[in-house]
Design a protein around this motif. Structure first.
Motif, short mmCIF file in Angstrom:
data_model
loop_
_atom_site.label_atom_id
_atom_site.label_comp_id
_atom_site.label_asym_id
_atom_site.label_seq_id
_atom_site.Cartn_x
_atom_site.Cartn_y
_atom_site.Cartn_z
N PHE A 50 46.83 34.22 39.12
CA PHE A 50 47.29 35.45 39.76
C PHE A 50 48.74 35.70 39.36
O PHE A 50 49.44 34.79 38.91
CB PHE A 50 47.24 35.33 41.29
N VAL A 51 49.18 36.92 39.60
CA VAL A 51 50.58 37.24 39.43
C VAL A 51 51.01 38.00 40.69
O VAL A 51 50.23 38.77 41.25
CB VAL A 51 50.85 38.04 38.14
N ALA A 76 42.72 42.02 44.17
CA ALA A 76 44.15 42.00 44.48
C ALA A 76 44.31 42.00 45.99
O ALA A 76 43.46 42.52 46.71
CB ALA A 76 44.85 43.21 43.87
N PHE A 77 45.38 41.38 46.46
CA PHE A 77 45.67 41.29 47.88
C PHE A 77 47.08 41.80 48.11
O PHE A 77 48.00 41.48 47.35
CB PHE A 77 45.60 39.84 48.36
N GLY A 137 54.84 33.61 31.76
CA GLY A 137 55.55 32.62 32.56
C GLY A 137 55.57 32.95 34.05
O GLY A 137 55.97 32.12 34.86
N ASP A 138 55.11 34.15 34.43
CA ASP A 138 55.05 34.55 35.84
C ASP A 138 53.69 34.33 36.47
O ASP A 138 53.49 34.61 37.65
CB ASP A 138 55.44 36.03 35.99
N ILE A 139 52.74 33.85 35.68
CA ILE A 139 51.38 33.64 36.19
C ILE A 139 51.36 32.41 37.09
O ILE A 139 51.84 31.34 36.72
CB ILE A 139 50.37 33.50 35.03
N GLN A 184 47.79 39.89 42.37
CA GLN A 184 46.77 40.43 41.48
C GLN A 184 46.14 39.32 40.64
O GLN A 184 46.85 38.54 40.01
CB GLN A 184 47.42 41.48 40.56
N SER A 185 44.81 39.29 40.63
CA SER A 185 44.10 38.36 39.76
C SER A 185 44.35 38.73 38.30
O SER A 185 44.40 39.91 37.95
CB SER A 185 42.60 38.42 40.05
#
Length: 147
Positions: free
Chosen positions: A34-35, A56-57, A16-18, A48-49
């Protein structure tokens, strides 16, 4: 769900956080999920992908560093992200990390806008000439810690 991150961690995330980026990110159009992972005891997070471990960024809330940062979100973007209320919005900017850390830069020209209720996100490219892709974090002080 177990997620393997760019930083060699295996962490459990709630599906549910995606966040869903319908068009991906510029340059990464095929990356749609991403999350956002907060980094403990810092104002930074990692975007993060889900599908590409090495993608990730580093991000941050720009309002913590640039208190005069503001922009108008186009109605088409608000509709696309199903934004009904300003309180549903979280804004992050992508960072380029340098040593020392205060030489790191924030991309204020293309914030990541997230509807936290719908888990919809989009990197929005602003046409406002005040903002560039590289604003040094040292150009401002962390809001609340001004000298």
């Amino acid at each position: 769900m177990i997620l393997h991150t760019k930083f060699e961690e295996a962490i459990e995330i709630n599906e549910g956080d995606i966040l869903y980026f319908e068009h991906g990110l510029p340059g990464f159009e095929n990356e749609k999920h991403f999350v956002l992972l907060p980094m403990e005891e810092t104002p930074f997070s990692t975007l993060q992908s889900i599908s590409t471990k090495d993608l990730a960024f580093f991000t941050t809330n720009p309002f913590l560093f640039f208190k005069k940062y503001d922009f108008e979100l186009a109605e088409s973007v608000q509709d696309h992200l199903k934004i009904k209320d300003e309180s549903d919005v979280l804004v992050q900017v992508i960072l380029t990390i340098h040593e020392p850390l205060d030489k790191s830069t924030a991309n204020l020209q293309a914030p990541v806008v997230i509807n936290v209720k719908e888990n919809l996100a989009k990197q929005v490219v602003l046409t406002d000439k005040r903002y560039k892709t590289r604003h040094e974090l040292s150009e401002s002080k962390l809001v609340g810690q001004e000298g």
